[in-house]
Design a protein around this motif. Structure first.
Motif, PDB file in Angstrom:
ATOM      1  N   GLY A 143       0.802  -1.265  -0.044  1.00 19.26           N
ATOM      2  CA  GLY A 143       0.000   0.100   0.084  1.00 19.26           C
ATOM      3  C   GLY A 143       0.988   1.336  -0.059  1.00 19.26           C
ATOM      4  N   ALA A 144       0.397   2.406   0.268  1.00 19.58           N
ATOM      5  CA  ALA A 144       0.917   3.622   0.437  1.00 19.58           C
ATOM      6  C   ALA A 144       1.871   3.890   1.775  1.00 19.58           C
ATOM      7  N   ASP A 145       2.766   4.473   1.657  1.00 18.07           N
ATOM      8  CA  ASP A 145       3.264   5.081   2.825  1.00 18.07           C
ATOM      9  C   ASP A 145       4.035   3.867   3.651  1.00 18.07           C
ATOM     10  N   ASN A 146       4.491   2.945   3.033  1.00 23.13           N
ATOM     11  CA  ASN A 146       5.246   1.797   3.744  1.00 23.13           C
ATOM     12  C   ASN A 146       4.450   0.630   4.343  1.00 23.13           C
ATOM     13  N   ALA A 147       2.920   1.026   4.197  1.00 23.02           N
ATOM     14  CA  ALA A 147       2.063   0.090   4.607  1.00 23.02           C
ATOM     15  C   ALA A 147       1.362  -0.873   3.664  1.00 23.02           C
ATOM     16  N   ASN A 170      -8.795   8.263  15.845  1.00 22.23           N
ATOM     17  CA  ASN A 170      -9.085   7.457  16.916  1.00 22.23           C
ATOM     18  C   ASN A 170      -8.227   6.382  17.488  1.00 22.23           C
ATOM     19  N   THR A 171      -7.208   6.432  17.061  1.00 24.81           N
ATOM     20  CA  THR A 171      -5.766   5.716  17.306  1.00 24.81           C
ATOM     21  C   THR A 171      -6.475   4.241  17.417  1.00 24.81           C
ATOM     22  N   ARG A 172      -7.022   3.662  16.506  1.00 28.57           N
ATOM     23  CA  ARG A 172      -7.465   2.301  16.602  1.00 28.57           C
ATOM     24  C   ARG A 172      -7.298   1.433  15.267  1.00 28.57           C
ATOM     25  N   PHE A 173      -7.349   0.055  15.521  1.00 29.42           N
ATOM     26  CA  PHE A 173      -7.370  -0.584  14.098  1.00 29.42           C
ATOM     27  C   PHE A 173      -8.829  -1.325  14.186  1.00 29.42           C
ATOM     28  N   THR A 174      -9.575  -1.293  12.958  1.00 29.06           N
ATOM     29  CA  THR A 174     -10.562  -2.209  12.762  1.00 29.06           C
ATOM     30  C   THR A 174     -10.672  -2.425  11.315  1.00 29.06           C
ATOM     31  N   ALA A 175     -11.783  -2.908  10.866  1.00 27.22           N
ATOM     32  CA  ALA A 175     -12.202  -3.073   9.608  1.00 27.22           C
ATOM     33  C   ALA A 175     -13.157  -1.987   9.168  1.00 27.22           C
ATOM     34  N   TYR A 176     -12.660  -1.398   7.990  1.00 25.61           N
ATOM     35  CA  TYR A 176     -13.234  -0.247   7.351  1.00 25.61           C
ATOM     36  C   TYR A 176     -13.912  -0.544   6.144  1.00 25.61           C
ATOM     37  N   LYS A 177     -14.663   0.014   5.458  1.00 23.99           N
ATOM     38  CA  LYS A 177     -15.099   0.114   4.025  1.00 23.99           C
ATOM     39  C   LYS A 177     -14.040   1.270   3.216  1.00 23.99           C
ATOM     40  N   SER A 178     -14.027   1.112   2.117  1.00 22.63           N
ATOM     41  CA  SER A 178     -13.078   1.912   1.191  1.00 22.63           C
ATOM     42  C   SER A 178     -13.440   3.340   1.447  1.00 22.63           C
ATOM     43  N   SER A 179     -14.781   3.430   1.403  1.00 28.17           N
ATOM     44  CA  SER A 179     -15.412   5.144   1.760  1.00 28.17           C
ATOM     45  C   SER A 179     -14.983   5.558   2.851  1.00 28.17           C
ATOM     46  N   SER A 180     -14.517   4.781   3.938  1.00 32.30           N
ATOM     47  CA  SER A 180     -14.032   5.446   5.165  1.00 32.30           C
ATOM     48  C   SER A 180     -12.838   6.236   5.012  1.00 32.30           C
ATOM     49  N   LYS A 181     -11.952   5.967   4.159  1.00 28.76           N
ATOM     50  CA  LYS A 181     -10.873   6.579   3.772  1.00 28.76           C
ATOM     51  C   LYS A 181      -9.561   6.518   5.067  1.00 28.76           C
ATOM     52  N   GLN A 182      -9.524   5.411   5.753  1.00 32.64           N
ATOM     53  CA  GLN A 182      -8.643   5.280   6.585  1.00 32.64           C
ATOM     54  C   GLN A 182      -7.357   5.007   6.126  1.00 32.64           C
ATOM     55  N   ALA A 183      -6.449   4.722   6.982  1.00 30.95           N
ATOM     56  CA  ALA A 183      -5.106   4.506   6.386  1.00 30.95           C
ATOM     57  C   ALA A 183      -4.815   2.905   6.475  1.00 30.95           C
ATOM     58  N   ASP A 184      -3.876   2.463   5.626  1.00 34.34           N
ATOM     59  CA  ASP A 184      -3.356   1.060   5.626  1.00 34.34           C
ATOM     60  C   ASP A 184      -2.587   0.776   7.120  1.00 34.34           C
ATOM     61  N   ALA A 185      -2.417  -0.355   7.380  1.00 38.05           N
ATOM     62  CA  ALA A 185      -1.539  -0.717   8.677  1.00 38.05           C
ATOM     63  C   ALA A 185      -0.224  -1.080   8.218  1.00 38.05           C
ATOM     64  N   MET A 186       0.697  -0.861   8.938  1.00 40.03           N
ATOM     65  CA  MET A 186       2.196  -1.209   8.401  1.00 40.03           C
ATOM     66  C   MET A 186       2.229  -2.616   9.407  1.00 40.03           C
ATOM     67  N   ILE A 187       2.867  -3.642   8.604  1.00 40.31           N
ATOM     68  CA  ILE A 187       2.926  -4.946   9.241  1.00 40.31           C
ATOM     69  C   ILE A 187       4.519  -5.087   9.562  1.00 40.31           C
ATOM     70  N   PHE A 188       4.856  -5.242  10.715  1.00 40.67           N
ATOM     71  CA  PHE A 188       6.352  -5.745  11.245  1.00 40.67           C
ATOM     72  C   PHE A 188       6.422  -7.315  11.734  1.00 40.67           C
ATOM     73  N   ARG A 189       7.279  -7.799  11.100  1.00 35.43           N
ATOM     74  CA  ARG A 189       7.368  -9.604  11.522  1.00 35.43           C
ATOM     75  C   ARG A 189       8.500  -9.505  12.498  1.00 35.43           C
ATOM     76  N   LYS A 190       8.313 -10.331  13.449  1.00 35.24           N
ATOM     77  CA  LYS A 190       9.272 -10.607  14.530  1.00 35.24           C
ATOM     78  C   LYS A 190      10.631 -11.381  13.934  1.00 35.24           C
ATOM     79  N   VAL A 191      11.698 -10.504  14.409  1.00 36.15           N
ATOM     80  CA  VAL A 191      12.973 -11.156  14.145  1.00 36.15           C
ATOM     81  C   VAL A 191      13.165 -12.095  15.205  1.00 36.15           C
ATOM     82  N   VAL A 192      13.501 -13.578  14.348  1.00 39.55           N
ATOM     83  CA  VAL A 192      13.933 -14.559  15.171  1.00 39.55           C
ATOM     84  C   VAL A 192      15.286 -14.828  15.173  1.00 39.55           C
ATOM     85  N   THR A 193      16.046 -15.043  16.254  1.00 36.13           N
ATOM     86  CA  THR A 193      17.478 -15.143  16.531  1.00 36.13           C
ATOM     87  C   THR A 193      17.532 -16.615  16.994  1.00 36.13           C
ATOM     88  N   GLU A 194      18.675 -17.311  16.224  1.00 37.54           N
ATOM     89  CA  GLU A 194      18.735 -18.732  16.716  1.00 37.54           C
ATOM     90  C   GLU A 194      19.918 -18.821  17.134  1.00 37.54           C
TER      91      GLU A 194
END
Length: 194
Positions: A143-147, A170-194
């Motif tokens: 998506g846009a802006d690294n999201a 409102n500083t929260r995540f939820t499901a929105y319709k495209s007409s809501s014009k909210q921002a995509d979420a960024m996803i960060f994956r846990k770094v696994v060290t062995e």
């Protein structure tokens, strides 16, 4: 030994006991790196959802350990800004999601709830509640802006596409319709060290 040496040795041993009792990760923090494509995720990865308030450069992570049935969004906590696309979480209670890959779709299982992040209904709504009317598969695209654009594999009861998004007002995540014009979420994956 002097009293000073005995006192410091006792402190050192106490720290070691705590360190190994609660684990290295709890003491040092958990590190997550931002993904830029769905292909960056594999079955079994652990992820967090991150949102940014652009006007103040403040980052929020989904953190909803007290989720109750009927709640329609994920609360957040403020975390330090990423450095070189890496976020380290130290001490904060966050909700980490295990990724289950199924073809081109993904399921996100909350470590806190032991349930899948899903959607039902026709409004701005997410749920951890199980049921045949709950859709819990999502597709992911850049998506846009690294999201990432996280799209529900299905439509709401009114026939609209729904997206798992970040609401900076409102500083929260939820499901929105495209007409809501909210921002995509960024996803960060846990770094696994062995």
């Amino acid at each position: 030994y002097t009293n000073f040496a005995k006192h410091n040795m006792a402190k050192f041993l106490t720290v070691l006991i705590i360190f190994f009792t609660i684990g290295v990760e709890s003491v040092l923090g958990q590190t997550f790196t931002r993904i830029s494509a769905a292909s960056d995720l594999s079955d079994g990865d652990e992820i967090i959802f991150v949102g940014l308030i652009k006007s103040s450069d403040v980052y929020h992570v989904a953190a909803d350990p007290n989720y109750a049935s009927g709640t329609t969004y994920l609360k957040t906590i403020i975390v330090d800004a990423p450095t070189d696309n890496v976020i380290t979480i130290t001490g904060e209670k966050i909700d980490v999601f295990a990724v289950e890959a199924s073809g081109t779709f993904f399921k996100f299982k909350s470590a806190e709830q032991g349930k899948y992040l899903g959607y039902k209904g026709d409004g701005n709504y997410i749920t951890y509640d199980a049921g045949e009317d709950v859709i819990d598969e999502w597709s992911i695209a850049a998506g846009a802006d690294n999201a990432m654009t996280i799209t529900l594999n299905g439509q709401d009861t009114a026939g609209n596409d729904s997206f798992f998004q970040w609401n900076a007002n409102n500083t929260r995540f939820t499901a929105y319709k495209s007409s809501s014009k909210q921002a995509d979420a960024m996803i960060f994956r846990k770094v696994v060290t062995e």
